[in-house]
Scaffold this motif. Structure first.
Motif, mmCIF file in Angstrom:
data_model
loop_
_atom_site.group_PDB
_atom_site.id
_atom_site.type_symbol
_atom_site.label_atom_id
_atom_site.label_comp_id
_atom_site.label_asym_id
_atom_site.label_seq_id
_atom_site.Cartn_x
_atom_site.Cartn_y
_atom_site.Cartn_z
ATOM 1 N N ILE A 1 -8.039 2.502 -0.636
ATOM 2 C CA ILE A 1 -7.586 2.182 0.714
ATOM 3 C C ILE A 1 -8.669 2.419 1.765
ATOM 4 O O ILE A 1 -8.657 1.795 2.833
ATOM 5 N N TYR B 1 -4.149 3.893 -2.158
ATOM 6 C CA TYR B 1 -4.369 2.613 -2.824
ATOM 7 C C TYR B 1 -3.728 1.434 -2.085
ATOM 8 O O TYR B 1 -2.742 1.585 -1.348
ATOM 9 N N VAL B 2 -4.296 0.258 -2.350
ATOM 10 C CA VAL B 2 -3.720 -1.026 -1.952
ATOM 11 C C VAL B 2 -3.534 -1.841 -3.232
ATOM 12 O O VAL B 2 -4.447 -1.933 -4.052
ATOM 13 N N TRP B 3 -2.354 -2.423 -3.390
ATOM 14 C CA TRP B 3 -1.997 -3.160 -4.602
ATOM 15 C C TRP B 3 -1.856 -4.640 -4.262
ATOM 16 O O TRP B 3 -1.271 -4.996 -3.239
ATOM 17 N N SER C 1 0.846 -1.187 0.000
ATOM 18 C CA SER C 1 0.000 0.000 0.000
ATOM 19 C C SER C 1 0.882 1.237 0.000
ATOM 20 O O SER C 1 2.003 1.219 0.550
#
Length: 242
Positions: free
Chosen positions: A72, A55-57, A50
Motif C-alpha cells: 500500500i 495491502y491493495v488487492w 484495500s
C-alpha cells in the motif's frame, strides 16, 4: 491515491501532485502478445480493495485465475495468488481479515472450481478450501455465474451472494464457508445481479433482471430475448403486453 488503467498502475501522493511509483501493464499481466482473449480485455482491472493498512488487492484479466497484491505504501507487487476462474468482485472483511472473491467461471482442472473464494488478508498464500457452485450444472457444462457478494462487518458471520440467472438470494456462512439458505421472494425476477448493502439502515439493495416488452407487440416476437440467444422469443412477464 491509486489509479488503475490500461497502461498499468500509478500511485500518487494524496494531493495527486507527485507520482510515487508506476508499473506498466506488462509488468503485471505479462506480454500482451501472449494474451489469448479479446484485446480490450487485456489487463482490465475488474475490482480493487484495500485493507487500509498494508495491502491493495486487484482482480484483473490476465489469462490466469489469480489475484494480485500490492504494497500500500510503495506500490510494489507482493505477489500473485491463485483463486477461482474469472475473478470479478472483491470484498474485504476487516474483522475476519479476509478478502472474498466473486468469480464468474468454472473450468474443470483450472483454478478453484468454485464461484466464491476467500483469501487471508494477512497470509494470502494460505489455502482456504471453498466449494460454492451456484448452478448445479456449472462444472459439467461450464456455465458462467455473474453476480455480486455482500460482505460487511456489521452482518457478522453471514454474507449474501447473487447470480444474474437465478431469482433468489443466497445466504452464506462465512465461518463454515458454505451456503446455508436461499431467500426466494423474487418470483417476478429472472435473476439478481448487482447488490449493495447499507450498514446505516441494514438493507441490501439488489438490481433485478427481468424479461420485458420491447415496446410494441410485433417487436416482442423478434429473436431478441434478454440474453441475445438466437431462436428464442422474448418472454414478457411485466409491462402492458404481459
Amino acid at each position: 491515491m491509486w489509479v488503475f488503467g490500461a497502461d498499468g498502475i500509478f500511485v500518487y501522493s494524496p494531493d495527486g501532485e507527485v507520482l510515487k511509483s508506476r508499473m506498466d501493464s506488462e509488468g503485471i499481466c505479462g506480454p500482451k502478445a501472449d494474451f489469448t482473449g479479446p484485446s480490450h480485455f487485456y489487463c482490465r482491472f475488474n475490482d480493487i480493495v484495500s485493507d487500509g493498512k498494508k495491502y491493495v488487492w486487484a482482480a484483473v484479466n490476465r489469462g490466469k485465475p489469480m489475484i494480485d497484491v500490492f504494497d500500500i505504501d510503495s506500490g510494489a507487487v507482493i505477489g500473485s495468488f491463485n483463486t477461482c476462474n474469472g475473478p470479478e468482485n472483491l470484498e474485504y472483511h476487516a474483522l475476519r481479515d479476509e478478502v472474498w472473491v466473486r468469480c464468474s467461471e468454472v473450468v474443470e482442472g483450472v483454478g478453484e472450481t468454485t464461484n466464491l473464494d476467500v483469501l487471508s488478508a494477512s497470509n494470502p498464500s494460505g489455502d482456504i478450501q471453498m466449494d460454492v457452485l451456484l448452478q448445479e450444472r456449472a462444472l459439467e457444462e461450464g456455465v458462467t455465474s455473474d453476480g455480486y457478494t455482500v460482505i460487511d462487518n456489521s452482518l457478522g458471520d453471514v454474507g449474501y451472494i447473487t447470480d444474474s440467472a437465478l431469482n433468489h438470494l443466497f445466504k452464506l456462512d462465512l465461518s463454515q464457508k458454505n451456503i446455508i439458505s436461499t431467500i426466494e421472494e423474487f418470483s417476478d425476477s429472472n435473476g439478481l445481479d448487482v447488490a449493495v448493502y447499507s450498514p446505516v439502515n441494514k438493507h441490501i439493495y439488489v438490481r433485478s433482471q427481468v424479461c420485458c416488452t420491447c415496446g410494441f407487440e410485433e417487436a416482442d416476437l423478434e429473436k431478441c430475448n434478454r440474453q441475445g440467444t438466437p431462436g428464442e422469443e422474448v418472454q414478457i412477464t411485466t409491462g402492458p403486453f404481459a
